[in-house]
Structure formats: structure tokens, C-alpha cells
Design an enzyme around this catalytic site. Structure first.
Site, PDB file in Angstrom:
ATOM      1  N   GLU A 120       1.762  -5.977   0.344  1.00  0.00           N
ATOM      2  CA  GLU A 120       1.849  -5.755   1.799  1.00  0.00           C
ATOM      3  C   GLU A 120       0.788  -6.562   2.531  1.00  0.00           C
ATOM      4  OE1 GLU A 120       3.815  -1.392   2.276  1.00  0.00           O
ATOM      5  OE2 GLU A 120       1.641  -1.444   2.249  1.00  0.00           O
ATOM      6  N   ASN A 128      -2.636  -1.994   6.960  1.00  0.00           N
ATOM      7  CA  ASN A 128      -1.746  -3.110   7.312  1.00  0.00           C
ATOM      8  C   ASN A 128      -1.928  -3.519   8.769  1.00  0.00           C
ATOM      9  OD1 ASN A 128       0.327  -3.896   5.086  1.00  0.00           O
ATOM     10  ND2 ASN A 128       0.109  -1.680   4.921  1.00  0.00           N
ATOM     11  N   ILE A 132      12.275   5.160  15.583  1.00  0.00           N
ATOM     12  CA  ILE A 132      12.239   4.544  16.914  1.00  0.00           C
ATOM     13  C   ILE A 132      13.547   4.896  17.633  1.00  0.00           C
ATOM     14  CG2 ILE A 132      12.217   2.332  18.168  1.00  0.00           C
ATOM     15  CD1 ILE A 132       9.513   2.940  16.919  1.00  0.00           C
ATOM     16  N   HIS A 189       8.642  -1.626   4.535  1.00  0.00           N
ATOM     17  CA  HIS A 189       8.950  -0.479   3.680  1.00  0.00           C
ATOM     18  C   HIS A 189       8.358  -0.756   2.297  1.00  0.00           C
ATOM     19  CE1 HIS A 189      11.011   3.163   2.543  1.00  0.00           C
ATOM     20  NE2 HIS A 189      11.335   2.569   1.414  1.00  0.00           N
ATOM     21  N   ASN A 221       9.620  -3.790  10.663  1.00  0.00           N
ATOM     22  CA  ASN A 221       8.993  -2.700   9.907  1.00  0.00           C
ATOM     23  C   ASN A 221       8.727  -3.191   8.489  1.00  0.00           C
ATOM     24  OD1 ASN A 221       8.148  -0.022   9.257  1.00  0.00           O
ATOM     25  ND2 ASN A 221      10.160   0.400   8.379  1.00  0.00           N
ATOM     26  N   LEU A 271       5.622   6.566  11.137  1.00  0.00           N
ATOM     27  CA  LEU A 271       6.499   7.446  10.362  1.00  0.00           C
ATOM     28  C   LEU A 271       7.536   8.200  11.186  1.00  0.00           C
ATOM     29  CD1 LEU A 271       3.879   8.658   7.733  1.00  0.00           C
ATOM     30  CD2 LEU A 271       5.421   6.674   7.669  1.00  0.00           C
ATOM     31  N   GLY A 279      -3.891   2.680   8.526  1.00  0.00           N
ATOM     32  CA  GLY A 279      -3.823   1.433   9.286  1.00  0.00           C
ATOM     33  C   GLY A 279      -4.362   0.207   8.582  1.00  0.00           C
ATOM     34  N   ASP A 295      15.614   2.327   7.875  1.00  0.00           N
ATOM     35  CA  ASP A 295      15.512   1.368   6.770  1.00  0.00           C
ATOM     36  C   ASP A 295      16.786   0.572   6.511  1.00  0.00           C
ATOM     37  OD1 ASP A 295      12.925   2.312   6.384  1.00  0.00           O
ATOM     38  OD2 ASP A 295      13.563   3.807   4.915  1.00  0.00           O
TER      39      ASP A 295
END
Ligand code: GAR
Length: 197
Positions: free
Chosen positions: A178, A18, A92, A108, A106, A89, A16, A149
Site C-alpha cells: 500500500e 496511507n 460514500i 482495498h 479507494n 470505512l 492514517g 468494492d
């Protein structure tokens, strides 16, 4: 469409880092309220990070993600303006994607469309980048659609890969990107306020 403070929720499964930076930046931006962290892994590091920031945690089993009466019901109650996946991971389910069109984003850890798809997460991605001999990698922030993705790309940033870089070093470079960009892009999307249109 809400007229007061916007609301975001986050989905995360892991450490976590991010999610933490996004929660902090959104809280200090004053543009939105972090309504909840949704997590499918009891004991994941992200849970403690959320608690420290006083963000409520909604913990669920993987099968409850696909159950409209559990996670679907929570989403109805929380009514987020934006749903942010940060190291989440699981896929959805389609009923959630269609209820929140262009409201789910999201990140990636590579330059999509390369190195994406089922099974491509975390170190799997960085090892594949290394094995491919690619001269650069990076991050992709994108909308979520029902395929892994493949949603529309919002933002990409690149970093070079040198011959001596190990997958761990690649991961470190990507994580810097990120943390630099994901919180900023999320706040910008919240300010734009055109989700669902
Ligand atoms: C991040 O590198 C993110 O890009 C990746 O999981 C990591 C989570 O790290 N997501 C994927 O691979 C999705 N396919 P964090 O828990 O420290 O934020």
C-alpha cells in the site's frame, strides 16, 4: 476542470498511515494541493498526521456524510479534482459518487473481487485470506461506485501468502504494498488529469 494547481481531498477514519504518505507525496510532487482531510472519527490518528502536514481537517458525524448540506456542501466548496479514500470505512453516498464521476478512488487490502464487500476491512480481510488458504493476496486501487468494492480496477499488486503467515504478517506484507504504490498511483492519476471524462 481547473487550470491551476489541482486539488485533492482525502477521507480517512483510522491511523492514517496511507493518508500521511499520500499527503506527503502529493505535496512534494507539486502537482496538486491537499485541500483537506475529511474524517468521521474524532481522535483518529490521521487527524494529528494531517495537522503536522498543515492539511486542514473537516470532522463530521456519520449522519452528516449523507447530508448534502454538510459534507456535500464542503465538497462543493473544496471542488476537488480527485477524492482519495484511505482507510475510510463508511459507504460514500450515491449523490456524492454521481457528482464526482471517476474522481473518487479507494484502496482495498486484498485482490478484489475476492475478499471485498460490506464488513470486509482491515484485519477482517486478512483473517479471511488466511482462513481461505489463498496462496497470494495484495492490494486493489479502484474507482468508487455506489456498491462496496465494485468500481473499475485501476491497479493491483500481489504478495505471496505462506502457510506460516499469520493474519498480522499478511497485514504487514499488504501494508508495504500500500505504502509503495498508493501515493504513486494517486500522483499519476493527478498528472493524467482526465478525471470526469
Ligand atoms: C488500509 O489497509 C486500507 O487498505 C484499509 O484500511 C487500512 C487503513 O490503514 N481499507 C479498507 O479495508 C477498506 N475496505 P491506515 O489508516 O494505516 O492507512
Amino acid at each position: 476542470m481547473s487550470y491551476g494547481l489541482k486539488k485533492i481531498i482525502l477521507f480517512a477514519s483510522g491511523s492514517g498511515t496511507n493518508a500521511e504518505k499520500i499527503m506527503q507525496q502529493v505535496q512534494s510532487s507539486g502537482v496538486a494541493h491537499v485541500a483537506a482531510l475529511y474524517c468521521n472519527v474524532a481522535g483518529a490518528g490521521v487527524i494529528e498526521r494531517a495537522k503536522t502536514l498543515k492539511v486542514p481537517v473537516r470532522l463530521f458525524e456519520n449522519n452528516q456524510l449523507n447530508d448534502p448540506e454538510v459534507v456535500g456542501q464542503w465538497l462543493q466548496e473544496d471542488a476537488p479534482d480527485l477524492i482519495v479514500l484511505a482507510g475510510f470505512l463508511r459507504k460514500i453516498p450515491e449523490f456524492i459518487v454521481s457528482e464526482f464521476p471517476r474522481k473518487i478512488v479507494n484502496i482495498h487490502p486484498a485482490l478484489l473481487p475476492r475478499f471485498g464487500g460490506k464488513g470486509m476491512y482491515g484485519m477482517h480481510v486478512h483473517r479471511a485470506v488466511k482462513e481461505s488458504g489463498a496462496l497470494e493476496t495484495g492490494i486493489t486501487i479502484h474507482y468508487v461506485n455506489p456498491a462496496y468494492d465494485e468500481g473499475a480496477i485501476i491497479f493491483q499488486a500481489k504478495t505471496p501468502v505462506t502457510e506460516s503467515d499469520t493474519p498480522e504478517e499478511i497485514a504487514r506484507k499488504v501494508q508495504i504494498l500500500e505504502h509503495k504504490h498508493y501515493p504513486r498511483v494517486v500522483v499519476e492519476l493527478l498528472k493524467e488529469g482526465n478525471h470526469g471524462q
